[in-house]
Enzyme design. Structure first.
Site, PDB file in Angstrom:
ATOM      1  CB  CYS A   1      -0.887   0.000   1.231  1.00 23.27           C
ATOM      2  SG  CYS A   1      -1.954  -1.408   1.262  1.00 23.27           S
ATOM      3  CD  GLU A   2       4.780   2.708   1.849  1.00 26.06           C
ATOM      4  OE1 GLU A   2       5.393   3.681   1.352  1.00 26.06           O
ATOM      5  OE2 GLU A   2       4.764   2.461   3.051  1.00 26.06           O
TER       6      GLU A   2
ATOM      7  CE1 TYR B   1      23.872  -6.574   2.924  1.00 24.08           C
ATOM      8  CE2 TYR B   1      24.831  -6.497   0.731  1.00 24.08           C
ATOM      9  CZ  TYR B   1      24.983  -6.556   2.096  1.00 24.08           C
ATOM     10  OH  TYR B   1      26.246  -6.597   2.648  1.00 24.08           O
TER      11      TYR B   1
HETATM   12  N1  LLP Z   1      32.008  -6.085   6.454  1.00 28.37           N
HETATM   13  C1  LLP Z   1      31.384  -5.077   7.083  1.00 28.37           C
HETATM   14  C2  LLP Z   1      31.961  -4.557   8.324  1.00 28.37           C
HETATM   15  C3  LLP Z   1      30.195  -4.553   6.568  1.00 28.37           C
HETATM   16  O1  LLP Z   1      29.582  -3.557   7.194  1.00 28.37           O
HETATM   17  C4  LLP Z   1      29.656  -5.084   5.371  1.00 28.37           C
HETATM   18  C5  LLP Z   1      28.405  -4.572   4.805  1.00 28.37           C
HETATM   19  C6  LLP Z   1      30.345  -6.135   4.734  1.00 28.37           C
HETATM   20  C7  LLP Z   1      31.518  -6.614   5.304  1.00 28.37           C
HETATM   21  C8  LLP Z   1      29.847  -6.775   3.467  1.00 28.37           C
HETATM   22  O2  LLP Z   1      29.786  -5.839   2.450  1.00 28.37           O
HETATM   23  P1  LLP Z   1      29.451  -6.286   0.935  1.00 28.37           P
HETATM   24  O3  LLP Z   1      30.629  -7.086   0.441  1.00 28.37           O
HETATM   25  O4  LLP Z   1      28.208  -7.104   0.971  1.00 28.37           O
HETATM   26  O5  LLP Z   1      29.262  -4.992   0.242  1.00 28.37           O
HETATM   27  N2  LLP Z   1      21.944  -3.075   2.413  1.00 28.37           N
HETATM   28  C9  LLP Z   1      22.918  -2.448   1.516  1.00 28.37           C
HETATM   29  C10 LLP Z   1      24.324  -2.916   1.812  1.00 28.37           C
HETATM   30  C11 LLP Z   1      24.748  -2.696   3.242  1.00 28.37           C
HETATM   31  C12 LLP Z   1      26.151  -3.188   3.514  1.00 28.37           C
HETATM   32  C13 LLP Z   1      26.415  -3.181   4.986  1.00 28.37           C
HETATM   33  N3  LLP Z   1      27.710  -3.653   5.354  1.00 28.37           N
HETATM   34  C14 LLP Z   1      22.518  -2.762   0.089  1.00 28.37           C
HETATM   35  O6  LLP Z   1      21.542  -3.458  -0.125  1.00 28.37           O
HETATM   36  O7  LLP Z   1      23.158  -2.286  -0.842  1.00 28.37           O
END
Ligand code: LLP
Length: 450
Positions: A376-377, A406
């Site tokens: 509903c958005e 994610y």
């Molecule tokens: N290590 C730390 C300390 C982190 O904070 C993160 C992600 C990772 C590793 C892994 O990062 P990656 O390789 O997945 O980029 N929800 C957002 C992304 C948030 C990431 C948070 N930290 C999105 O959907 O884009």
């Protein structure tokens, strides 16, 4: 480097050398095992027809190519060596934790909840890295009692908590890293240097907070300080950002004479047709070369924590088209049976995705529509300008690729929509690893006679 100045894209993950028809879905956005069935023309992943998966498990459905996940974990271990941890926030369930562990990765958890799932999967606690900018005493105690391999210490309050806990009985000092905020913020195509780090995470290098944390931890009997950790962002396309990270960290790290340096996660992945990203191997190569260049001793255990680059392209979401609303002269809305509750990224970050139909992945996507969910958005978009075949119809199975990171992990029950099931496919078979929520699950926390 300053805001606005963009270094050239220096490494490319997917160098197919083939140019794809712009109206067709580029194969590099699909899981490794994706193939078009020559008879039916449908897309199959892991040898299983996506239409069969939708019929058997229902929609929306997260489908992961198990071999693709395993291959990315292996690439990470080959590139970084022992100690590289899967950033489980990208996608976590028992099956995923087991898979990453079986392939030799450590697991990075950010909360007591993630720790609970990873331990329930049977991953030895000694191969878990515990993160969190606000770990409670209970989370810290649970982590130490379980015997986690590393705790990444994030604040002076956390140091106080660790010392208070250590004064109690049966304390085994955990090995810890100090999370440093290097003052670099990496964006997709640039990084910025902030004079003083504005971040809720870690201890700033500027102002001496990181040095103070190292001083306190190296004197403390509550912990054994083994290294430094930093994380400069997520969905980073430029390895140059990591070189800069190492450069900034090196000056701090070198005199400390500690055995470990973790550069965090963040390696980007292509989501839409014109994007490309470095491979896990290229990323590690650049970081290791930078360590050499900036005087990090060769004996240092240099590690990382990839999340998205392991899980994103392995996964895709299958939706069923429910309504098609053509508003002449305005746009056509194609509504599917999920939305912001299974993929909040378009709403949160304006993220783009591709789409195609499972029955005809090779067809030209000549029609532009807006794919929306059932919430509903008005902002409940999945893809704002989606290319779809002209004959898209109600009941079609519409697929958004590159939703393996994610998506499920940030899913919610908004509007009391039940969260999708997750299946792993491979070798012509599908296995359910997370069942679909049922309406009764929506009541399981209710105190009905309260
Ligand atoms: N290590 C730390 C300390 C982190 O904070 C993160 C992600 C990772 C590793 C892994 O990062 P990656 O390789 O997945 O980029 N929800 C957002 C992304 C948030 C990431 C948070 N930290 C999105 O959907 O884009």
């Amino acid at each position: 480097m300053f805001p606005g100045r963009r270094p050239a894209l220096n490494t490319v993950a997917v160098t197919t050398g083939i140019s794809f028809h712009p109206l067709r879905i580029p194969p590099y956005l699909l899981p490794d095992s994706a193939a078009v069935d020559p008879q039916s023309g449908h897309l199959a992943v892991g040898g299983v027809d996506l239409l069969e998966l939708a019929a058997r498990f229902g929609t929306p459905l997260f489908v992961y190519d198990e071999a693709h996940l395993r291959e990315r974990c292996r690439q990470a271990v080959a590139a970084w060596g022992d100690g590289v941890a899967y950033g489980s926030k990208a996608f976590l369930c028992v099956a995923m934790a087991r898979l990453a562990h079986e392939e030799g990765m450590w697991i990075d958890v950010a909360t007591g909840g993630e720790l609970h799932v990873v331990l329930a999967a049977g991953v030895p606690a000694g191969r878990v890295v515990m993160h969190g900018n606000n770990k409670s005493s209970d989370e810290l105690r649970a982590a130490v009692e379980a015997g986690v391999g590393r705790i990444v210490v994030d604040s002076f309050d956390e140091i106080d908590r660790l010392e208070a806990l250590a004064a109690g009985p049966d304390w085994r000092p955990p090995q810890v890293l100090v999370r440093v905020t290097p003052g670099i913020e990496a964006h997709t195509h640039e990084y910025v240097m902030t004079g003083q780090a504005d971040s809720k995470f870690g201890f700033g290098l500027a102002g001496g907070r990181a040095a103070e944390a190292v001083r306190r931890l190296s004197r403390s009997d509550a912990v054994e300080l083994v290294g430094i950790h930093a994380h400069i962002g997520s969905q980073i396309f430029l390895t140059e950002s990591y070189r800069r990270e190492v450069e900034v960290l090196a000056g701090f790290f070198r005199p400390l004479d500690l055995p470990e340096l973790c550069v965090g996660g963040g390696l980007g992945v292509p989501y839409v047709a014109d994007e490309s990203a470095p491979s896990l191997a290229q990323w590690a190569e650049v970081v290791k070369a930078a360590c050499g260049e900036f005087g990090i001793p060769a004996s240092t255990r240099v590690t990382a924590e990839p999340g998205r680059s392991i899980a994103a392209a392995a996964g895709m979401t299958l939706y069923r088209v429910g309504t098609i609303k053509d508003i002449p002269g305005v746009r056509t809305y194609v509504a599917v049976d999920g939305g912001m509750s299974d993929n909040p990224r378009p709403v949160l970050y304006g993220s783009g995705y591709e789409t195609f139909l499972a029955r005809c992945p090779e067809d030209e996507r000549a029609r532009t529509v807006t794919v929306v969910g059932k919430h509903c958005e008005s902002g409940d978009f999945i893809v704002r300008n989606a290319h779809v075949p002209a004959d898209i119809a109600v009941d079609d199975i519409l697929v958004t690729p590159v939703t393996g990171a994610y998506g499920h992990s940030m899913a919610s029950n908004y509007n009391k929509v039940t969260r999708p099931a997750v299946v792993f496919v491979g070798g012509g078979a599908a296995r359910l690893v997370v069942r679909r929520e049922t309406p009764d699950d929506l009541l399981r926390l209710e105190v009905l006679d309260g």
